[in-house]
Scaffold this motif. Structure first.
Motif, PDB file in Angstrom:
ATOM      1  N   ASN A  71       1.250   2.955  -3.493  1.00 17.53           N
ATOM      2  CA  ASN A  71      -0.031   3.596  -3.879  1.00 17.53           C
ATOM      3  C   ASN A  71      -0.181   4.945  -3.182  1.00 17.53           C
ATOM      4  O   ASN A  71      -0.597   5.928  -3.784  1.00 17.53           O
ATOM      5  CB  ASN A  71      -1.224   2.715  -3.474  1.00 17.53           C
ATOM      6  CG  ASN A  71      -1.352   1.512  -4.379  1.00 17.53           C
ATOM      7  OD1 ASN A  71      -0.723   1.457  -5.437  1.00 17.53           O
ATOM      8  ND2 ASN A  71      -2.153   0.547  -3.967  1.00 17.53           N
ATOM      9  N   GLU A  72       0.157   4.953  -1.907  1.00 13.29           N
ATOM     10  CA  GLU A  72       0.017   6.190  -1.138  1.00 13.29           C
ATOM     11  C   GLU A  72       0.942   7.281  -1.693  1.00 13.29           C
ATOM     12  O   GLU A  72       0.538   8.438  -1.867  1.00 13.29           O
ATOM     13  CB  GLU A  72       0.350   5.912   0.342  1.00 13.29           C
ATOM     14  CG  GLU A  72       0.174   7.110   1.222  1.00 13.29           C
ATOM     15  CD  GLU A  72       0.578   6.841   2.668  1.00 13.29           C
ATOM     16  OE1 GLU A  72      -0.193   7.188   3.567  1.00 13.29           O
ATOM     17  OE2 GLU A  72       1.686   6.302   2.893  1.00 13.29           O
ATOM     18  N   GLY A  96       0.800  -1.226   0.000  1.00 12.35           N
ATOM     19  CA  GLY A  96       0.000   0.000   0.000  1.00 12.35           C
ATOM     20  C   GLY A  96       0.831   1.275   0.000  1.00 12.35           C
ATOM     21  O   GLY A  96       0.329   2.358  -0.295  1.00 12.35           O
TER      22      GLY A  96
END
Ligand code: ADP
Ligand code: ASP
Ligand code: MG
Length: 441
Positions: free
Chosen positions: A63-64, A60
């Motif tokens: 993506n952040e 993740g």
């Protein structure tokens, strides 16, 4: 060239080699999981192997970071994007080196620029040009030091700027490092225990493949099986790197010595290593929801018309995938439909809008609610009827086909996105790939 040292210990023959171990985002998602990764590394070090580890950012994280860049400015500088998104791997490489040191294992982290991993200047999707592995090898020899390398990143040697290799690029870092170090194998540890006949998260009855050819894996990856980045498979095939996909969440004895046969996970190998008995007509099914469909209506039916559509798109660096052009009847014009990556849709529409006069179309439509379903298998070369079976199966479920493309070992169709899971499941059953089918044989 296999770099192995044989040691005779009593009756047992221990083969020591050189391994690259790559761990994806879910495998390094927090400190506990990084400890788990360190245990896998320790096992190989204890077995006597020289080990280079390649890590992704925590799940993740990339993506952040990508989202932050978009937030900062939708039209951001790709060089600064790379400076931002490469940071996720810097963190995990340092953390894994710390944990390994805490376990009494010699280890240090390496960023792409430190080795260096030299790449092209295509920021955000750079290609690896050259890797200098000399210092890593020296340290293997001098002090058995484990190299913990940040995946996904490199450096453009001409500008001295950090580059990244495109999403999923740590797989490519790992294979490239394995080639540079002439490693015996590149082990890709992930959150599934191998390559399956289709995404096991969509079809629970998907079957694990013990071996798959480079060619089939390349095709599966390029049509959406995200378990390996497409470029990593192409590179493995070119450099003849033995790749294995396996789970970091399983303990189990790890047979780095393949001579005893009982390897875990899936091996990606040359076609000559798969015997005829193991060969299936269809190897796997993949889906891709990342394409968008564009239709131009009433394009004049004259030589050069198609070129007037695709040349400006090519000049803008936009990849076109599927293309459907109807044959014009009496009207003297025809509709042209094709797909582009969703991420390129806005630019494609803009480019086509500007070229409206030179192309001469009447209307421009687009649809993002589409999905591409592909069946892949080298068996297709010698068997007719694979495509017909696909169309029939989808037709029986009322799934409409909007576009078709084929290659020697693949058939792809474009369908409405809502039918993706259903289409993959019914095709999986229709081609006899369900796990139960094998059990019954
Ligand atoms: P990592 O973070 O380790 O790089 P990825 O998420 O990039 O992992 O890739 C692993 C995922 O790939 C699996 O969780 C699975 O959902 C997906 N996948 C898609 N197709 C396949 C397939 N044919 N076999 C195995 N996994 C697949
Ligand atoms: N962290 C990068 C990504 O999420 C690279 C990788 O995980 O392979 O795309
Ligand atoms: Mg991945």
């Amino acid at each position: 060239m296999r770099v192995t040292i044989l040691i005779l210990t009593g009756n047992a023959r221990v083969v020591m080699g050189r391994l690259v171990m790559k761990f994806g985002g879910t495998s390094v998602a927090n400190i506990d999981r990084i400890r788990n990764v360190a245990r896998h590394v320790k096992r190989e070090v204890d077995a006597g192997h020289d080990v280079a580890v390649v890590v992704s950012a925590m799940a993740g994280k990339t993506n952040e970071l990508v989202e932050w860049c978009r937030d900062a400015s939708p039209m951001h500088d790709a060089r600064e994007y790379d400076a931002v998104v490469a940071s996720g791997e810097q963190v995990t490489s340092g953390l894994l080196a710390i944990v390994l040191q805490g376990m009494g294992i010699q280890a240090r982290s390496w960023q792409g620029w430190q080795l260096p991993i030299r790449t092209s200047d295509a920021h955000a999707s750079a290609r690896i040009v050259e890797i200098d592995g000399a210092e890593i090898v020296n340290r293997f020899k001098d002090r058995k030091e484990v190299a913990v390398i940040a995946g996904f990143q490199g450096i453009n040697p001409h500008t001295n700027r950090i580059t990244t290799l495109g999403r999923g690029g740590s797989d490519t870092s790992a294979v490239a490092i394995a080639a540079a170090l002439r490693a015996d194998r590149c082990d890709i540890y992930t959150d599934v225990d191998g390559v399956y006949t289709t995404d096991p998260r969509i079809v629970p009855r998907a079957r694990k493949l013990s071996k798959v050819t480079y060619e089939e894996m390349l095709e599966l990856a390029s049509v959406g099986a995200k378990v390996l980045q497409t470029r990593s498979v192409g590179l493995a095939m070119k450099e003849k790197v033995r790749v294995r996909v396996l789970s970091s969440f399983e303990e189990g004895r790890d047979d780095a010595n393949e001579e005893n046969g009982g390897h875990r996970g899936t091996l990606i190998v040359g076609e000559e290593e798969i015997d005829d008995m193991e060969r299936q007509l269809i190897t796997g099914i993949a889906h891709d929801k990342n394409e968008a469909k564009i239709t131009l209506t009433a394009v004049p039916d004259r030589p050069g018309a198609v070129a007037s559509i695709f040349t400006p798109l090519a000049d803008a660096g936009i990849n076109v995938d599927m293309i459907v052009q109807n044959v014009a009847h009496s009207t003297g014009s025809t509709d042209v439909t094709f797909t582009v990556p969703k991420s390129e849709l806005a630019r494609a529409l803009d480019t086509l809008g500007k070229a409206k006069e030179s192309i001469g179309y009447v209307e421009l439509f687009h649809d993002t609610r589409v999905s591409k379903i592909s069946v892949v298998g080298v068996g297709m070369r010698s068997h007719a009827g694979v495509a017909a079976a696909m169309f029939k199966t989808l037709g029986e479920r009322g799934i409409n086909i909007q576009a078709i493309t084929t290659s020697e070992i693949k058939v792809s169709v474009l369908i409405e996105e809502d039918y993706t899971e259903l289409a993959v499941r019914v095709l999986h059953t229709a081609y006899g790939l369900d796990a139960e089918d094998t059990a019954a044989e």
